[in-house]
Motif scaffolding. Sequence first.
Motif, PDB file in Angstrom:
ATOM      1  N   VAL A   2      32.818 109.563 105.205  1.00 15.87           N
ATOM      2  CA  VAL A   2      32.365 110.137 106.476  1.00 15.87           C
ATOM      3  C   VAL A   2      31.029 110.827 106.219  1.00 15.87           C
ATOM      4  O   VAL A   2      30.866 111.504 105.199  1.00 15.87           O
ATOM      5  CB  VAL A   2      33.379 111.198 106.985  1.00 15.87           C
ATOM      6  N   GLU A  15      36.940 110.908 103.368  1.00 17.39           N
ATOM      7  CA  GLU A  15      37.750 111.450 104.451  1.00 17.39           C
ATOM      8  C   GLU A  15      38.842 112.346 103.860  1.00 17.39           C
ATOM      9  O   GLU A  15      39.476 111.987 102.873  1.00 17.39           O
ATOM     10  CB  GLU A  15      38.371 110.305 105.255  1.00 17.39           C
ATOM     11  N   LYS A  54      31.051 120.118 116.567  1.00 15.23           N
ATOM     12  CA  LYS A  54      31.772 118.849 116.711  1.00 15.23           C
ATOM     13  C   LYS A  54      31.810 118.489 118.195  1.00 15.23           C
ATOM     14  O   LYS A  54      32.195 119.330 119.016  1.00 15.23           O
ATOM     15  CB  LYS A  54      33.198 119.024 116.164  1.00 15.23           C
ATOM     16  N   THR A  69      37.343 114.737 108.923  1.00 11.02           N
ATOM     17  CA  THR A  69      37.898 113.449 109.355  1.00 11.02           C
ATOM     18  C   THR A  69      36.927 112.689 110.253  1.00 11.02           C
ATOM     19  O   THR A  69      37.171 111.537 110.587  1.00 11.02           O
ATOM     20  CB  THR A  69      39.218 113.640 110.124  1.00 11.02           C
ATOM     21  N   ALA A  70      35.853 113.374 110.664  1.00 11.11           N
ATOM     22  CA  ALA A  70      34.877 112.748 111.554  1.00 11.11           C
ATOM     23  C   ALA A  70      33.521 113.398 111.311  1.00 11.11           C
ATOM     24  O   ALA A  70      33.466 114.496 110.755  1.00 11.11           O
ATOM     25  CB  ALA A  70      35.306 112.949 113.010  1.00 11.11           C
TER      26      ALA A  70
END
Length: 240
Positions: A2, A15, A54, A69-70
């Motif tokens: 990521v 990740e 985010k 995770t992103a």
Amino acid sequence: MVEITINGKKVQVEEGTTILEAAKANQVNIPTLCYHELLEPYGACRLCLVEVVKNGRRSLTTSCNYPVTAPIEVETDTEKVINSRKMVLELLLSRCNTSPKLNQLAAEYGLKKSPFELHYDDCILCGLCERVCREIVGANAITFAQRGTERVVIPPFGEEAEFCIGCGACVYVCPTNAIQIQEDGEEKIIDRWSRVLKLRTCSECGMEFAPDFQLRFIQKKYDLPEDFFDLCRDCRAMKK
Ligand code: SF4
Ligand code: FES
């Protein structure tokens, strides 16, 4: 992998890597008190706060237990982050006013003293002692008890920590030096856990060398022969 941004720099992370791990791997310093790389993160001290952006939303979060995770943007030294860490340190310092580690961290953030009422506890409830005992040593000798302002780490029922093997792992990880271990003649003593352990005598030289309970714990855990620890390290080395 990521892609995330830390203080404006794009980095690739696997990740599940926490923000703290990603920052460390990229030489970005984030202060911690309840984190140890070998233990499960606990998120207790809140000193590792950072700002995360985010989906266009900005929030303060603890970095030691935030898995990536992103794609996100992380900022570790904004005014909000610094002021929040200062507040955390002021609160911790009001609890454990004489801790050298806390005073050193406070000084690094330009704080001379806590504005809150001062207390002279020696434990910040970081949980490192409890986690190292349970997760690494496997002795489960101490535990959290009570709630709120009464919360403490103690042996079960507040009595002698009968499962403590006297390894000293809790002493090693404690950031406030709240746990002391000492040897007195034939005994090893950890006052905080009301634990007194008899030392085993070397069958060769007669020297007391390690807690008998600890040696039996290791011998059983690794299925070693009964007489494996009859000799101290020096005598064992001479026999080889
Ligand atoms: S005794 Fe030390 S390691 Fe254990 S919770 Fe308190 S400060 Fe943390
Ligand atoms: S180091 Fe993250 S909350 Fe303590």
